[in-house]
Design an enzyme around this catalytic site. Structure first.
Site, mmCIF file in Angstrom:
data_model
loop_
_atom_site.group_PDB
_atom_site.id
_atom_site.type_symbol
_atom_site.label_atom_id
_atom_site.label_comp_id
_atom_site.label_asym_id
_atom_site.label_seq_id
_atom_site.Cartn_x
_atom_site.Cartn_y
_atom_site.Cartn_z
ATOM 1 N N LYS A 179 0.868 -1.186 0.000
ATOM 2 C CA LYS A 179 0.000 0.000 0.000
ATOM 3 C C LYS A 179 0.903 1.233 0.000
ATOM 4 C CE LYS A 179 -1.766 3.107 2.341
ATOM 5 N NZ LYS A 179 -1.766 4.489 1.785
ATOM 6 N N GLU A 254 10.107 1.365 10.493
ATOM 7 C CA GLU A 254 11.168 2.354 10.300
ATOM 8 C C GLU A 254 10.482 3.698 10.407
ATOM 9 O OE1 GLU A 254 12.985 5.129 8.764
ATOM 10 O OE2 GLU A 254 13.355 4.015 6.907
ATOM 11 N N CYS A 288 13.813 10.614 6.682
ATOM 12 C CA CYS A 288 13.833 10.232 8.097
ATOM 13 C C CYS A 288 15.231 10.387 8.677
ATOM 14 C CB CYS A 288 13.320 8.808 8.266
ATOM 15 S SG CYS A 288 14.129 7.648 7.173
ATOM 16 N N GLU A 384 10.474 16.279 14.678
ATOM 17 C CA GLU A 384 10.823 16.003 13.279
ATOM 18 C C GLU A 384 9.984 16.916 12.389
ATOM 19 O OE1 GLU A 384 9.394 12.292 11.475
ATOM 20 O OE2 GLU A 384 11.443 11.955 10.811
#
Ligand code: NAP
Length: 489
Positions: A179, A254, A288, A384
């Site tokens: 997906k 992750e 990331c 982040e």
């Protein structure tokens, strides 16, 4: 429509080797982030479509699992060949859909091919062990696939991350249902087509485009899914882990990072500035493992900043397909999120060393921005941002730098810049992160394990270690006759 999009055979779901629209006809738009104009419509898969995809994968799994490992390896290697043959087209598609500069998309696609090559070579080397338990019994382990791997990917490296998860899953003998993120489905659709062209059996690789809910959620909670691989935000990762707990489905996560680059006075500052700029401004910071906070010794803080500013103010800005240094952010939502952080910096009296504005043109552009002397507890230093926004903090003692670096719940990557090897090695031991770079950034390759400590994730992607996520161990104990003793007897 961009020419690369018109080359897609279809934008439909791929289920059991068949292209088809969503069962209820629902669609979702994907746009060109450089113009905010629509690029294509793709199906928004329903729960019923996810059911069908999982069933198709389960059926294909049986045949694939019994295919000899060398043949599996050969077929997976052919996917790499297909990707390389279609690399230009794939890179243009990725750049148009995701917004990233074309040369970065090209590099992502070459990396995608490399995953299939690298793992193909491992297909016939997934060996078990023989365990010496004494003369009366033979004991050995066999490494077996889980079955059907559900893979939920994000929008920052869609094509590359498709390959990062799908290649090891297939090589280990699993079937997959993927997906992709709603913002960037097109390279995944094309890559799945190329898997078919390479001769992988129908149903081995299935794609269900759609929204996080219901499509992603239906995949995560499906009882026909035997293993889940997710890359994305921490909150969604936690939700997937909670869902997986109900069926005790193993997950590889992750998640994000807030990654410290620690710069000491003895570092080569030109080198440090080059790597840090690359680390934070590649893919406009939507990575990331971005170098999104710099901890720099107070004695060289200003010198480093001067170098960073010089690099950044030379950057070109433009649509991904023009191959600038700085492209658009992926979506309006991401643009608003990043703009909010920029506004936060500006309104909180932080030094705006460069940038600090959105760019008034169609699409989702913001200036590469550096905020200096940021407080260690501020949101700019702790959260982040996933945009081209760098926060610098200064330190005076090494222990202070380590403490700031380890202070957060994140632990994905970190970098140390110093010419003192002993100091560098000490720091690599003290830093709580899954990856530590010394005098560089983005040091990992397809061959090296990648993943997070703490809330940055579970399990490892890349390298041979990634295969652990797709294999379970069966121990076989065979009695040789006389050994009737119970264990310990
Ligand atoms: P996200 O929600 O974590 O999305 C990642 C993937 O999960 C997408 O395919 C998404 O589908 C899917 N998803 C969302 N909700 C789901 C659910 N309930 N069950 C199963 N799958 C679900 O990330 P995002 O909202 O797109 O981005 C938000 C932030 O996440 C970013 O600003 C950034 O900080 C971080 N992020 C991190 C990474 C990374 O590489 N670690 C990558 C991307 C984003 P939809 O796209 O359809 O929602």
């Amino acid at each position: 429509m961009d020419d690369s999009v018109s080359q897609l055979d279809s934008t439909d779901l791929l289920i059991g080797g068949e292209r088809r629209p969503a069962s209820d006809g629902a669609t979702l738009p994907t746009e060109n982030p450089a113009t905010a104009e629509p690029l294509a419509e793709v199906p928004a898969a329903s729960t019923a479509d996810v059911d069908d995809a999982v069933s198709a994968a389960r059926k294909a799994f049986r045949g694939w699992h019994s295919t000899s490992p060398d043949e599996r390896g050969r077929l997976v290697h052919r996917v790499a060949t297909e990707i390389r043959e279609h690399a230009d087209e794939l890179a243009r598609l990725e750049s148009a859909d995701q917004g990233k500069p074309l040369s970065q998309a090209e590099s992502d696609i070459q990396g995608a091919a490399r995953y299939f090559e690298y793992y193909a070579g491992a297909a016939d080397k997934l060996e078990g062990k023989s365990i010496p338990v004494g003369p009366d019994q033979v004991d050995y382990t066999v490494r077996e696939p889980y079955g059907v791997s559900g893979q939920i990917t994000p929008w920052n490296f869609p094509g590359n991350l498709f390959a990062r998860g799908v290649a090891p899953a297939l090589v280990a003998g699993n079937a997959v249902v993927v997906k992709p993120a709603e913002q960037t489905p097109l390279s995944t659709i094309r890559l799945a087509e190329l898997c078919e062209r390479a001769g992988l059996p129908e149903g081995l690789v299935n794609v269900v485009t759609g929204y996080g809910e219901p499509t992603g959620q239906a995949l995560a909670e499906h009882d026909g899914i035997d293993q889940l691989t997710f890359t994305g935000s921490v909150p969604t990762g936690k939700q997937i882990m909670r869902t997986a707990a109900d069926s005790v489905t193993p997950v590889t996560l992750e998640l994000g990072g807030k990654n410290p680059a620690i710069v000491f006075p003895d570092a080569d500052l030109d080198n440090a500035a080059e790597w840090i700029a690359t680390g934070i401004f590649t893919n406009v910071g939507q990575i990331c493992s971005a170098a999104d906070r710099v901890l720099v010794h107070e004695s060289v803080h200003d010198e480093l900043l001067d170098r960073l500013v010089e690099i950044v103010e030379d950057y070109t800005v433009g649509a991904g397909l023009e191959d600038p240094d700085i492209g658009p952010l992926v979506s309006e939502e991401q643009f608003e999120k990043v703009a909010e952080y920029i506004e936060l910096g500006r309104s909180n009296d932080v030094d705006t060393v460069t940038g600090g504005e959105t760019i008034g043109r169609p699409g989702h552009f913001v200036e590469p921005t550096i905020f200096a002397n940021v407080e260690r507890t501020s949101r700019l230093a702790c959260e982040e941002i996933f945009g081209p926004v760098l926060a610098t903090l200064s330190f005076s003692e090494t222990s202070e730098a380590v403490s700031i670096a380890n202070d957060l719940d994140y632990g994905l990557v970190a970098g140390v810049f110093t010419s003192d090897l002993t100091r560098a090695l000490r720091l690599t031991q003290q830093i709580e992160a899954g990856n530590v770079y010394v005098n560089k950034w983005f040091g990992d390759t397809n061959q090296t394990p990648f993943g997070g400590y703490k809330q940055s994730g579970i399990g490892r992607e890349k390298g041979l270690e990634a295969l652990e996520s797709y294999l379970q161990t069966k121990n076989v104990a065979i009695d040789l006759g006389d050994g009737t003793d119970l264990p310990g007897g």
